[in-house]
Design a protein around this motif. Structure first.
Motif, mmCIF file in Angstrom:
data_model
loop_
_atom_site.group_PDB
_atom_site.id
_atom_site.type_symbol
_atom_site.label_atom_id
_atom_site.label_comp_id
_atom_site.label_asym_id
_atom_site.label_seq_id
_atom_site.Cartn_x
_atom_site.Cartn_y
_atom_site.Cartn_z
ATOM 1 N N GLY A 1 0.846 -1.192 0.000
ATOM 2 C CA GLY A 1 0.000 0.000 0.000
ATOM 3 C C GLY A 1 0.875 1.232 0.000
ATOM 4 O O GLY A 1 2.031 1.187 -0.420
ATOM 5 N N ASP A 2 0.333 2.320 0.514
ATOM 6 C CA ASP A 2 1.082 3.574 0.578
ATOM 7 C C ASP A 2 2.001 3.592 1.798
ATOM 8 O O ASP A 2 1.671 3.045 2.850
ATOM 9 C CB ASP A 2 0.120 4.761 0.673
ATOM 10 N N TRP A 3 3.148 4.233 1.624
ATOM 11 C CA TRP A 3 4.046 4.469 2.759
ATOM 12 C C TRP A 3 3.427 5.544 3.626
ATOM 13 O O TRP A 3 2.932 6.550 3.126
ATOM 14 C CB TRP A 3 5.422 4.905 2.251
ATOM 15 N N LEU B 1 6.412 3.966 7.172
ATOM 16 C CA LEU B 1 6.206 2.535 7.342
ATOM 17 C C LEU B 1 5.223 1.999 6.307
ATOM 18 O O LEU B 1 4.377 2.728 5.796
ATOM 19 C CB LEU B 1 5.672 2.228 8.747
ATOM 20 N N ASN B 2 5.348 0.703 6.043
ATOM 21 C CA ASN B 2 4.446 0.035 5.109
ATOM 22 C C ASN B 2 4.546 -1.464 5.353
ATOM 23 O O ASN B 2 5.559 -1.959 5.851
ATOM 24 C CB ASN B 2 4.840 0.351 3.661
ATOM 25 N N GLN B 3 3.494 -2.158 4.980
ATOM 26 C CA GLN B 3 3.561 -3.608 4.966
ATOM 27 C C GLN B 3 3.960 -4.002 3.554
ATOM 28 O O GLN B 3 3.403 -3.493 2.580
ATOM 29 C CB GLN B 3 2.206 -4.202 5.330
ATOM 30 N N LEU B 4 4.968 -4.857 3.428
ATOM 31 C CA LEU B 4 5.446 -5.281 2.120
ATOM 32 C C LEU B 4 4.959 -6.693 1.840
ATOM 33 O O LEU B 4 4.872 -7.526 2.743
ATOM 34 C CB LEU B 4 6.976 -5.227 2.068
ATOM 35 N N LEU C 1 11.476 -0.379 13.882
ATOM 36 C CA LEU C 1 10.941 0.389 12.756
ATOM 37 C C LEU C 1 11.188 1.889 12.929
ATOM 38 O O LEU C 1 11.413 2.605 11.965
ATOM 39 C CB LEU C 1 9.442 0.116 12.596
ATOM 40 N N ALA C 2 11.147 2.358 14.171
ATOM 41 C CA ALA C 2 11.306 3.791 14.449
ATOM 42 C C ALA C 2 12.756 4.196 14.698
ATOM 43 O O ALA C 2 13.050 5.389 14.829
ATOM 44 C CB ALA C 2 10.448 4.166 15.659
ATOM 45 N N TYR C 3 13.678 3.257 14.739
ATOM 46 C CA TYR C 3 15.075 3.526 15.101
ATOM 47 C C TYR C 3 15.736 4.432 14.069
ATOM 48 O O TYR C 3 15.747 4.132 12.872
ATOM 49 C CB TYR C 3 15.821 2.196 15.222
ATOM 50 N N THR C 4 16.322 5.528 14.534
ATOM 51 C CA THR C 4 16.931 6.501 13.609
ATOM 52 C C THR C 4 18.443 6.332 13.485
ATOM 53 O O THR C 4 19.061 6.970 12.634
ATOM 54 C CB THR C 4 16.635 7.946 14.055
ATOM 55 N N GLY C 5 19.046 5.501 14.293
ATOM 56 C CA GLY C 5 20.488 5.269 14.212
ATOM 57 C C GLY C 5 20.820 4.268 13.117
ATOM 58 O O GLY C 5 19.984 3.919 12.280
ATOM 59 N N GLY D 1 7.954 -3.004 6.882
ATOM 60 C CA GLY D 1 9.141 -2.294 6.431
ATOM 61 C C GLY D 1 9.079 -0.821 6.737
ATOM 62 O O GLY D 1 8.045 -0.277 7.150
ATOM 63 N N ARG D 2 10.209 -0.187 6.521
ATOM 64 C CA ARG D 2 10.335 1.259 6.710
ATOM 65 C C ARG D 2 11.190 1.796 5.589
ATOM 66 O O ARG D 2 11.947 1.052 4.947
ATOM 67 C CB ARG D 2 10.974 1.565 8.062
#
Length: 193
Positions: free
Chosen positions: A10-12, A136-139, A32-36, A159-160
């Motif tokens: 779907g859409d990100w 985020l999105n489901q792949l 998923l939220a990790y920015t490092g 996924g991200r």
């Protein structure tokens, strides 16, 4: 013709999700939220038993949603690199990077020949690297492509993706967490990485 093992379902979307939308599993949210550097966190989690398996790298027409994210013209070609990140011998993450030609010039030419080195490690070692919003999105798994370690009952993966700016030039990195990835806690990076 090259086929990707995963495609967006779907859409990100940015976070937080609406309650009616499918939600990622709780254990994956911090990842998923990790920015490092995901590479550094995976290396730590695997105790150093980490490797990269290159699935493909070639000049391609990016998907329409990738062109939109990178502000590319519809028929622009980009270097598309797809890899599996393996921890403890298991495929943990599928990663797809889209690198426009303009982002691979000058000092960034070395990104054309990464071989089995992780892109994330190189990006996070660069001074001045900037990261855009994590979406985020489901792949959905491409069931026509039978890759070892991806052929189980799970046909979807969370996924991200985010746009990075390296020397003010964009590149897009998407990562999907596979069924073998079952961390017991949030990302941790040791001080010596």
């Amino acid at each position: 013709m090259h086929q990707s093992p995963f495609v967006p379902a779907g859409d990100w979307r940015g976070q937080p999700f609406e309650p009616a939308q499918p939600q990622p599993p709780q254990y994956l949210l911090p990842w998923l939220a990790y920015t490092g550097s995901l590479t550094a966190a995976l290396k730590h989690l695997s105790g150093g038993d980490f490797s990269v398996q290159v699935l493909g790298q070639s000049w391609q027409l990016p998907r329409p949603e990738e062109c939109h994210a990178l502000h590319l013209r519809r028929r622009s070609r980009a270097l598309v690199r797809e890899v599996l990140l393996l921890g403890c011998g298991q495929p943990w993450v599928y990663a797809r990077s889209v690198l426009p030609l303009r982002s691979l010039q000058g000092k960034s030419r070395n990104l054309r020949s990464l071989d089995n080195r992780p892109l994330g490690e190189l990006l996070f070692s660069e001074p001045g690297i900037r990261r855009g919003e994590i979406e985020l999105n489901q792949l959905r798994r491409n069931t026509d492509l039978q890759l070892k370690g991806l052929c189980d009952k799970d046909n979807c993966a969370w996924g991200r993706r985010s746009t990075f700016w390296l020397r003010d030039k964009p590149l897009l990195v998407a990562e999907a967490f596979l069924s073998h990835f079952r961390p017991e806690g949030p990302p941790i990076v040791s001080n010596n990485q």
